[in-house]
Design a protein around this motif. Structure first.
Motif, PDB file in Angstrom:
ATOM      1  N   TYR A 177       0.817  -1.298  -0.119  1.00  0.00           N
ATOM      2  CA  TYR A 177       0.081  -0.090   0.187  1.00  0.00           C
ATOM      3  C   TYR A 177       0.701   1.209  -0.026  1.00  0.00           C
ATOM      4  O   TYR A 177       0.183   2.568  -0.065  1.00  0.00           O
ATOM      5  N   ARG A 178       2.010   0.910   0.206  1.00  0.00           N
ATOM      6  CA  ARG A 178       3.234   2.339   0.318  1.00  0.00           C
ATOM      7  C   ARG A 178       3.067   3.048  -1.131  1.00  0.00           C
ATOM      8  O   ARG A 178       3.501   2.486  -2.097  1.00  0.00           O
ATOM      9  N   ALA A 179       2.857   4.310  -1.055  1.00  0.00           N
ATOM     10  CA  ALA A 179       2.956   4.920  -2.354  1.00  0.00           C
ATOM     11  C   ALA A 179       3.776   6.416  -2.127  1.00  0.00           C
ATOM     12  O   ALA A 179       3.356   7.501  -2.626  1.00  0.00           O
ATOM     13  N   TYR A 180       4.811   6.231  -1.524  1.00  0.00           N
ATOM     14  CA  TYR A 180       5.728   7.267  -1.500  1.00  0.00           C
ATOM     15  C   TYR A 180       6.948   6.638  -1.435  1.00  0.00           C
ATOM     16  O   TYR A 180       7.379   5.639  -1.370  1.00  0.00           O
ATOM     17  N   TRP A 181       8.250   7.638  -1.997  1.00  0.00           N
ATOM     18  CA  TRP A 181       9.697   7.103  -2.239  1.00  0.00           C
ATOM     19  C   TRP A 181      10.600   8.063  -1.790  1.00  0.00           C
ATOM     20  O   TRP A 181      10.542   9.244  -2.191  1.00  0.00           O
ATOM     21  N   TRP A 182      11.701   7.824  -0.945  1.00  0.00           N
ATOM     22  CA  TRP A 182      12.728   8.789  -0.489  1.00  0.00           C
ATOM     23  C   TRP A 182      13.554   9.085  -1.630  1.00  0.00           C
ATOM     24  O   TRP A 182      13.983   8.086  -2.272  1.00  0.00           O
ATOM     25  N   SER A 183      14.125  10.268  -1.708  1.00  0.00           N
ATOM     26  CA  SER A 183      15.111  10.532  -2.594  1.00  0.00           C
ATOM     27  C   SER A 183      16.391   9.774  -2.180  1.00  0.00           C
ATOM     28  O   SER A 183      16.554   9.868  -0.855  1.00  0.00           O
ATOM     29  N   PRO A 184      17.382   9.635  -2.915  1.00  0.00           N
ATOM     30  CA  PRO A 184      18.619   8.844  -2.210  1.00  0.00           C
ATOM     31  C   PRO A 184      19.418   9.945  -1.398  1.00  0.00           C
ATOM     32  O   PRO A 184      20.098   9.281  -0.526  1.00  0.00           O
ATOM     33  N   ASP A 185      19.216  11.144  -1.379  1.00  0.00           N
ATOM     34  CA  ASP A 185      20.202  11.706  -0.375  1.00  0.00           C
ATOM     35  C   ASP A 185      19.091  12.297   0.709  1.00  0.00           C
ATOM     36  O   ASP A 185      19.666  13.194   1.430  1.00  0.00           O
ATOM     37  N   SER A 220      19.059  12.496  -7.243  1.00  0.00           N
ATOM     38  CA  SER A 220      18.125  13.097  -6.576  1.00  0.00           C
ATOM     39  C   SER A 220      17.464  14.251  -7.098  1.00  0.00           C
ATOM     40  O   SER A 220      16.841  15.290  -6.318  1.00  0.00           O
ATOM     41  N   THR A 221      17.890  14.615  -8.427  1.00  0.00           N
ATOM     42  CA  THR A 221      16.983  15.920  -8.631  1.00  0.00           C
ATOM     43  C   THR A 221      16.018  15.642  -9.703  1.00  0.00           C
ATOM     44  O   THR A 221      15.197  16.713 -10.062  1.00  0.00           O
ATOM     45  N   ARG A 222      15.951  14.211  -9.865  1.00  0.00           N
ATOM     46  CA  ARG A 222      14.779  14.137 -10.926  1.00  0.00           C
ATOM     47  C   ARG A 222      13.945  12.737 -10.379  1.00  0.00           C
ATOM     48  O   ARG A 222      14.431  11.971  -9.994  1.00  0.00           O
ATOM     49  N   VAL A 223      12.678  12.867 -10.603  1.00  0.00           N
ATOM     50  CA  VAL A 223      11.918  11.709 -10.387  1.00  0.00           C
ATOM     51  C   VAL A 223      11.709  10.811 -11.727  1.00  0.00           C
ATOM     52  O   VAL A 223      11.430  11.321 -12.886  1.00  0.00           O
ATOM     53  N   VAL A 224      11.811   9.547 -11.564  1.00  0.00           N
ATOM     54  CA  VAL A 224      11.500   8.657 -12.775  1.00  0.00           C
ATOM     55  C   VAL A 224      10.190   7.832 -12.497  1.00  0.00           C
ATOM     56  O   VAL A 224      10.081   7.210 -11.511  1.00  0.00           O
ATOM     57  N   TYR A 225       9.167   8.176 -13.580  1.00  0.00           N
ATOM     58  CA  TYR A 225       8.120   7.552 -12.997  1.00  0.00           C
ATOM     59  C   TYR A 225       7.570   7.066 -14.521  1.00  0.00           C
ATOM     60  O   TYR A 225       7.755   7.312 -15.875  1.00  0.00           O
ATOM     61  N   GLN A 226       6.503   5.912 -14.451  1.00  0.00           N
ATOM     62  CA  GLN A 226       5.984   5.307 -15.567  1.00  0.00           C
ATOM     63  C   GLN A 226       4.395   5.420 -15.588  1.00  0.00           C
ATOM     64  O   GLN A 226       3.876   5.514 -14.398  1.00  0.00           O
ATOM     65  N   ILE A 227       3.902   5.973 -16.775  1.00  0.00           N
ATOM     66  CA  ILE A 227       2.414   6.086 -16.887  1.00  0.00           C
ATOM     67  C   ILE A 227       1.871   5.227 -18.094  1.00  0.00           C
ATOM     68  O   ILE A 227       2.697   4.928 -19.078  1.00  0.00           O
ATOM     69  N   GLN A 228       0.746   4.685 -17.684  1.00  0.00           N
ATOM     70  CA  GLN A 228      -0.096   3.724 -18.809  1.00  0.00           C
ATOM     71  C   GLN A 228      -1.294   4.350 -18.949  1.00  0.00           C
ATOM     72  O   GLN A 228      -2.067   5.085 -18.066  1.00  0.00           O
ATOM     73  N   ASN A 229      -1.908   3.897 -20.199  1.00  0.00           N
ATOM     74  CA  ASN A 229      -3.305   4.345 -20.189  1.00  0.00           C
ATOM     75  C   ASN A 229      -4.228   3.243 -19.553  1.00  0.00           C
ATOM     76  O   ASN A 229      -3.663   2.278 -19.040  1.00  0.00           O
ATOM     77  N   ARG A 230      -5.610   3.479 -19.425  1.00  0.00           N
ATOM     78  CA  ARG A 230      -6.195   2.429 -18.484  1.00  0.00           C
ATOM     79  C   ARG A 230      -6.132   1.097 -18.882  1.00  0.00           C
ATOM     80  O   ARG A 230      -6.236   0.117 -18.484  1.00  0.00           O
ATOM     81  N   ILE A 231      -6.321   0.772 -20.538  1.00  0.00           N
ATOM     82  CA  ILE A 231      -6.317  -0.560 -20.896  1.00  0.00           C
ATOM     83  C   ILE A 231      -4.728  -0.967 -21.198  1.00  0.00           C
ATOM     84  O   ILE A 231      -4.780  -2.239 -21.506  1.00  0.00           O
ATOM     85  N   GLN A 232      -3.869  -0.140 -20.767  1.00  0.00           N
ATOM     86  CA  GLN A 232      -2.414  -0.680 -20.705  1.00  0.00           C
ATOM     87  C   GLN A 232      -1.968  -1.317 -22.158  1.00  0.00           C
ATOM     88  O   GLN A 232      -1.187  -2.296 -22.170  1.00  0.00           O
ATOM     89  N   THR A 233      -2.227  -0.498 -22.930  1.00  0.00           N
ATOM     90  CA  THR A 233      -1.401  -0.860 -24.620  1.00  0.00           C
ATOM     91  C   THR A 233      -0.295   0.187 -24.854  1.00  0.00           C
ATOM     92  O   THR A 233       0.449  -0.206 -25.756  1.00  0.00           O
ATOM     93  N   TRP A 234       0.132   1.062 -23.849  1.00  0.00           N
ATOM     94  CA  TRP A 234       1.411   1.758 -23.980  1.00  0.00           C
ATOM     95  C   TRP A 234       1.688   2.148 -22.463  1.00  0.00           C
ATOM     96  O   TRP A 234       1.120   2.238 -21.534  1.00  0.00           O
ATOM     97  N   LEU A 235       3.079   2.383 -22.475  1.00  0.00           N
ATOM     98  CA  LEU A 235       3.664   2.715 -21.469  1.00  0.00           C
ATOM     99  C   LEU A 235       4.917   3.916 -21.627  1.00  0.00           C
ATOM    100  O   LEU A 235       5.824   3.417 -22.485  1.00  0.00           O
ATOM    101  N   ASP A 236       4.778   4.963 -20.803  1.00  0.00           N
ATOM    102  CA  ASP A 236       5.556   6.164 -21.098  1.00  0.00           C
ATOM    103  C   ASP A 236       6.651   5.886 -19.901  1.00  0.00           C
ATOM    104  O   ASP A 236       6.097   6.147 -18.674  1.00  0.00           O
ATOM    105  N   LEU A 237       7.956   5.989 -20.113  1.00  0.00           N
ATOM    106  CA  LEU A 237       8.861   6.225 -19.050  1.00  0.00           C
ATOM    107  C   LEU A 237       9.354   7.931 -19.061  1.00  0.00           C
ATOM    108  O   LEU A 237       9.840   8.441 -20.160  1.00  0.00           O
ATOM    109  N   ASN A 238       8.908   8.446 -17.893  1.00  0.00           N
ATOM    110  CA  ASN A 238       9.090   9.754 -17.748  1.00  0.00           C
ATOM    111  C   ASN A 238      10.177  10.141 -16.875  1.00  0.00           C
ATOM    112  O   ASN A 238      10.597   9.555 -15.639  1.00  0.00           O
TER     113      ASN A 238
END
Length: 297
Positions: A109-117, A197-215
């Motif tokens: 259930y955890r939805a938070y993430w510490w930066s390395p620094d 620690s200056t940028r967050v790396v995250y992934q987004i998908q559409n609801r039916i999950q036919t594509w995934l963006d690495l941001n």
């Protein structure tokens, strides 16, 4: 009897340096350091603390209480609320039922993430108010209890997630700009940090999950850019976060060939190498030995 129960637990949450661990007892958090042979009580509250986590520098412990994110100092015991607007339907740093069951993994259930620094925390704000409410009978107690659970059926509303970055020093919150996705429903399926620690790396998908963006999103102002997009006419499976290397390139697992293989990308999102190929799948990356130039999987 309490001490026997505590030491009989199947697993313990170790600190990054593995010289201490967290204990949950009587609705409060404690930390035990075995080198000093001392325990420190971290919270004094009747409400339950959830999803506790050490900061990477081991100076703080973060936790959730009543849908809000808190930190407490291990040395001074000072507790601070980093968010205050959490409710039963607006969750800060905690996944709703759908996200934990279908996206991040059952029981997580955890939805938070510490930066390395240890200076910032990335977190999700999930609004689950659009999901219908269903009655569920809890059969475990002797006297059964009726509970209410939000759950989206096909065609109904789904939880809406926003990604934010909180600075520990002053508690300021910056939202990541995902405006270009607002035209359609989307899922934030993985979140992590760049090693600097200056940028967050995250992934987004559409609801039916036919594509995934690495941001990549700048922690300072929330401005975001897409490194690349994975697509499939059927389904793109979420695998894991990229593995960053010392030269700022990263390793990425993908099923794009019909088999799960390993690829190496530059920090700009350009493909540098196809590292494995063939009619077989990589189950997982076990270790990266950069010094000698080997990857074990």
């Amino acid at each position: 009897a309490d001490a026997k129960e505590l030491v009989s637990r199947g697993s313990f949450q170790l600190s990054p340096g593995e010289d201490g661990f967290l204990i949950r007892f009587a609705s409060d958090l404690y930390c035990y350091f075995w080198k000093q042979d001392k325990a420190v009580r971290l919270t004094h509250d009747s409400e339950e603390e959830q999803e506790a986590e050490f900061s990477p520098d081991e100076r703080m412990v973060s936790f959730l209480r009543n849908s809000n994110l808190y930190i407490v100092g291990l040395e001074d015991g000072r507790e601070r609320a980093l968010t205050k607007e959490g409710t039963a339907d607006i969750l800060y740093g905690r996944l709703d039922w759908v996200y934990q069951e279908e996206v991040y993994g059952r029981g997580n259930y955890r939805a938070y993430w510490w930066s390395p620094d240890s200076t910032q925390i990335a977190l999700l704000r999930i609004d689950q108010s659009a999901e219908p409410v269903f009655p569920v009978v809890n059969h475990l107690p002797t006297l059964q209890e009726l509970e209410k659970e939000r759950y989206p059926k096909a065609g109904s509303g789904q939880p809406k997630a926003d990604l934010g970055i909180i600075r520990i020093r002053d508690g300021s919150l910056t939202w990541v700009d995902n405006f270009r996705y607002q035209a359609g429903e989307f899922l934030i399926v993985r979140v992590g940090w760049h090693p600097d620690s200056t940028r967050v790396v995250y992934q987004i998908q559409n609801r039916i999950q036919t594509w995934l963006d690495l941001n990549l999103a700048q922690a300072s102002d929330g401005k975001s850019k897409t490194l690349f997009r994975e697509t499939s006419p059927a389904w793109v499976e979420v695998i894991e976060e990229p593995v960053w290397l010392k030269d700022k390139s990263f390793l990425w697992l993908s099923d794009r060939s019909g088999y799960r293989h390993l690829y190496r990308y530059g920090e700009d999102g350009k493909l540098m190498q196809t590292l494995t190929e063939g009619k077989w799948d990589i189950a997982s990356v076990v270790k990266v030995d950069e010094k000698n130039g080997w990857i074990y999987f």
